[in-house]
Design a protein around this motif. Structure first.
Motif, PDB file in Angstrom:
ATOM      1  N   MET A   1       0.854  -1.203   0.000  1.00 29.84           N
ATOM      2  CA  MET A   1       0.000   0.000   0.000  1.00 29.84           C
ATOM      3  C   MET A   1       0.885   1.247   0.000  1.00 29.84           C
ATOM      4  O   MET A   1       1.827   1.332   0.779  1.00 29.84           O
ATOM      5  CB  MET A   1      -0.902   0.017   1.233  1.00 29.84           C
ATOM      6  N   PRO A   2       0.597   2.228  -0.874  1.00 26.00           N
ATOM      7  CA  PRO A   2       1.404   3.444  -0.910  1.00 26.00           C
ATOM      8  C   PRO A   2       1.341   4.197   0.416  1.00 26.00           C
ATOM      9  O   PRO A   2       0.361   4.127   1.155  1.00 26.00           O
ATOM     10  CB  PRO A   2       0.764   4.257  -2.044  1.00 26.00           C
ATOM     11  N   GLU A   3       2.436   4.942   0.684  1.00 30.18           N
ATOM     12  CA  GLU A   3       2.459   5.804   1.857  1.00 30.18           C
ATOM     13  C   GLU A   3       1.386   6.884   1.716  1.00 30.18           C
ATOM     14  O   GLU A   3       1.033   7.296   0.616  1.00 30.18           O
ATOM     15  CB  GLU A   3       3.827   6.480   1.980  1.00 30.18           C
ATOM     16  N   SER A   4       0.867   7.345   2.877  1.00 32.75           N
ATOM     17  CA  SER A   4      -0.108   8.437   2.817  1.00 32.75           C
ATOM     18  C   SER A   4       0.574   9.752   2.481  1.00 32.75           C
ATOM     19  O   SER A   4      -0.050  10.655   1.926  1.00 32.75           O
ATOM     20  CB  SER A   4      -0.843   8.560   4.157  1.00 32.75           C
ATOM     21  N   VAL A   5       1.879   9.864   2.798  1.00 31.84           N
ATOM     22  CA  VAL A   5       2.621  11.071   2.469  1.00 31.84           C
ATOM     23  C   VAL A   5       4.097  10.718   2.319  1.00 31.84           C
ATOM     24  O   VAL A   5       4.626   9.856   3.027  1.00 31.84           O
ATOM     25  CB  VAL A   5       2.437  12.164   3.548  1.00 31.84           C
ATOM     26  N   GLN A   6       4.733  11.345   1.366  1.00 35.33           N
ATOM     27  CA  GLN A   6       6.171  11.194   1.175  1.00 35.33           C
ATOM     28  C   GLN A   6       6.747  12.555   0.814  1.00 35.33           C
ATOM     29  O   GLN A   6       6.112  13.344   0.110  1.00 35.33           O
ATOM     30  CB  GLN A   6       6.499  10.179   0.080  1.00 35.33           C
ATOM     31  N   VAL A   7       7.943  12.821   1.289  1.00 36.32           N
ATOM     32  CA  VAL A   7       8.629  14.077   1.008  1.00 36.32           C
ATOM     33  C   VAL A   7       9.739  13.805   0.007  1.00 36.32           C
ATOM     34  O   VAL A   7      10.581  12.920   0.232  1.00 36.32           O
ATOM     35  CB  VAL A   7       9.206  14.703   2.294  1.00 36.32           C
ATOM     36  N   VAL A   8       9.734  14.539  -1.096  1.00 33.82           N
ATOM     37  CA  VAL A   8      10.765  14.433  -2.124  1.00 33.82           C
ATOM     38  C   VAL A   8      11.676  15.645  -1.989  1.00 33.82           C
ATOM     39  O   VAL A   8      11.221  16.788  -2.079  1.00 33.82           O
ATOM     40  CB  VAL A   8      10.147  14.366  -3.535  1.00 33.82           C
ATOM     41  N   ILE A   9      12.950  15.390  -1.756  1.00 32.20           N
ATOM     42  CA  ILE A   9      13.908  16.459  -1.508  1.00 32.20           C
ATOM     43  C   ILE A   9      14.893  16.544  -2.666  1.00 32.20           C
ATOM     44  O   ILE A   9      15.592  15.568  -2.977  1.00 32.20           O
ATOM     45  CB  ILE A   9      14.673  16.222  -0.192  1.00 32.20           C
ATOM     46  N   ALA A  10      14.937  17.700  -3.322  1.00 33.99           N
ATOM     47  CA  ALA A  10      15.872  17.950  -4.411  1.00 33.99           C
ATOM     48  C   ALA A  10      17.131  18.572  -3.810  1.00 33.99           C
ATOM     49  O   ALA A  10      17.159  19.748  -3.466  1.00 33.99           O
ATOM     50  CB  ALA A  10      15.246  18.888  -5.442  1.00 33.99           C
ATOM     51  N   LYS A  11      18.177  17.772  -3.691  1.00 33.51           N
ATOM     52  CA  LYS A  11      19.400  18.203  -3.011  1.00 33.51           C
ATOM     53  C   LYS A  11      20.513  18.487  -4.011  1.00 33.51           C
ATOM     54  O   LYS A  11      20.669  17.781  -5.002  1.00 33.51           O
ATOM     55  CB  LYS A  11      19.865  17.101  -2.042  1.00 33.51           C
ATOM     56  N   TYR A  12      21.298  19.521  -3.703  1.00 35.75           N
ATOM     57  CA  TYR A  12      22.567  19.712  -4.407  1.00 35.75           C
ATOM     58  C   TYR A  12      23.689  19.548  -3.378  1.00 35.75           C
ATOM     59  O   TYR A  12      24.175  18.459  -3.150  1.00 35.75           O
ATOM     60  CB  TYR A  12      22.619  21.057  -5.119  1.00 35.75           C
ATOM     61  N   ARG A  13      24.029  20.609  -2.690  1.00 37.26           N
ATOM     62  CA  ARG A  13      25.066  20.478  -1.653  1.00 37.26           C
ATOM     63  C   ARG A  13      24.552  20.860  -0.271  1.00 37.26           C
ATOM     64  O   ARG A  13      25.326  21.062   0.653  1.00 37.26           O
ATOM     65  CB  ARG A  13      26.270  21.342  -2.014  1.00 37.26           C
ATOM     66  N   GLU A  14      23.246  20.942  -0.115  1.00 38.64           N
ATOM     67  CA  GLU A  14      22.666  21.330   1.155  1.00 38.64           C
ATOM     68  C   GLU A  14      22.775  20.200   2.185  1.00 38.64           C
ATOM     69  O   GLU A  14      22.825  19.029   1.825  1.00 38.64           O
ATOM     70  CB  GLU A  14      21.187  21.708   0.982  1.00 38.64           C
ATOM     71  N   ASP A  15      22.774  20.575   3.423  1.00 41.48           N
ATOM     72  CA  ASP A  15      22.698  19.618   4.520  1.00 41.48           C
ATOM     73  C   ASP A  15      21.227  19.254   4.705  1.00 41.48           C
ATOM     74  O   ASP A  15      20.425  20.103   5.093  1.00 41.48           O
ATOM     75  CB  ASP A  15      23.263  20.249   5.802  1.00 41.48           C
ATOM     76  N   VAL A  16      20.884  18.003   4.425  1.00 42.26           N
ATOM     77  CA  VAL A  16      19.480  17.593   4.521  1.00 42.26           C
ATOM     78  C   VAL A  16      19.256  16.664   5.714  1.00 42.26           C
ATOM     79  O   VAL A  16      18.284  15.895   5.736  1.00 42.26           O
ATOM     80  CB  VAL A  16      18.987  16.932   3.208  1.00 42.26           C
TER      81      VAL A  16
END
Length: 221
Positions: A1-16
Motif C-alpha cells: 500500500m502506498p504511503e499516505s505522504v512522502q517528502v521528495v527532496i531535491a538536493k545539491y550540496r545542502e545539509d538535509v
C-alpha cells in the motif's frame, strides 16, 4: 500500500539531515558529486523540475497519497521571517494530508508575472553568472503552450514559488503519465537551464496541478 505522504527532496550540496526530524517518509535525490548517503543520484540538470518530474514518472504506480516536493534548504521561504524550522514544514505538510488538500504552495509569497516571466531578476547585474540563463527572459507562456491545449493567460500567478509545494496523487494523475514524460524531456533538453525552462516550470506548477483535464493534449511530442 502506498504511503499516505512522502517528502521528495531535491538536493545539491545542502545539509538535509533535517529530513530525519520530519518523522515522515522521504527520499533524497542528490545532484552533487558528494558521496551518497541514503540518497539517489541524479544528473545535475534541469533544476528541481527535473528531480520532481523524474520522481513522478518513475514512481507513477506507487505515488504516495500526498507528495511534498521541496528543495534541499526550504526554510528561508516558508515564512516572511526566513526562520522557519522543521516542525513548521511538517505542520504544513500534515495540514495538506489531514484536510486532503489537492495542491498547496508552501512559500509565503506569490510571484506575479507576464508570459516572459517579467518582472524577474535575471537581468540584475548583481546576479550575473549566477544562472546560465542570466540576461534572458523566462519563457513562461512558451512552455505553457508546449504543455497544455489552451491559450496562455496574459498574467501568471505562481503559487509554488521557489519549488515548494504539496500535491495529492489524485491531482497528479489528472494528467497522463505521458504529460510528465514530455515535461521531463523539455527540461532535459535544456540541461543547464540556459533557456530558463526550469525557471518557467517554477512559475507553472499551480497550473500543472490545477486538475483541469480539458487542458490535456491528445499527444505529447
Amino acid at each position: 500500500m502506498p504511503e499516505s505522504v512522502q517528502v521528495v527532496i531535491a538536493k545539491y550540496r545542502e545539509d538535509v539531515s533535517w529530513a530525519e526530524r520530519l518523522g515522515l517518509s522521504y527520499i533524497v535525490y542528490d545532484k552533487s558529486s558528494e558521496p551518497l548517503t541514503d540518497a539517489r543520484r541524479l544528473p545535475n540538470i534541469g533544476r528541481e523540475a527535473h528531480t520532481y518530474l523524474t520522481h513522478i514518472v518513475e514512481q507513477w504506480e506507487s505515488l504516495a497519497g500526498h507528495t511534498a516536493f521541496v528543495q534541499g534548504n526550504p526554510f528561508d521561504h516558508l515564512n516572511d521571517h526566513g526562520k522557519a524550522d522543521v516542525q513548521e514544514l511538517r505542520s504544513m505538510i500534515m495540514d495538506c494530508v489531514e484536510r486532503n488538500v489537492p495542491f498547496r504552495g508552501f512559500a509565503w509569497f506569490r510571484l506575479r508575472c507576464d508570459g516572459l516571466g517579467r518582472p524577474h531578476d535575471l537581468g540584475n547585474p548583481e546576479n550575473r553568472g549566477r544562472w546560465p540563463g542570466w540576461g534572458k527572459d523566462i519563457p513562461v507562456a512558451e512552455v505553457f503552450s508546449r504543455l497544455f491545449a489552451a491559450e496562455p493567460p496574459r498574467e501568471f500567478i505562481a503559487r509554488a514559488a521557489t519549488g515548494l509545494f504539496c500535491v495529492s496523487a489524485e491531482r497528479i494523475r489528472t494528467r497522463p503519465r505521458e504529460f510528465y514524460e514530455y515535461a521531463l524531456r523539455l527540461v532535459a533538453e535544456d540541461p543547464r537551464d540556459t533557456e530558463n525552462t526550469g525557471h518557467a516550470l517554477e512559475r507553472l506548477w499551480q497550473l500543472v496541478f490545477n486538475g483541469n483535464r480539458a487542458w490535456n493534449k491528445d499527444k505529447y511530442f
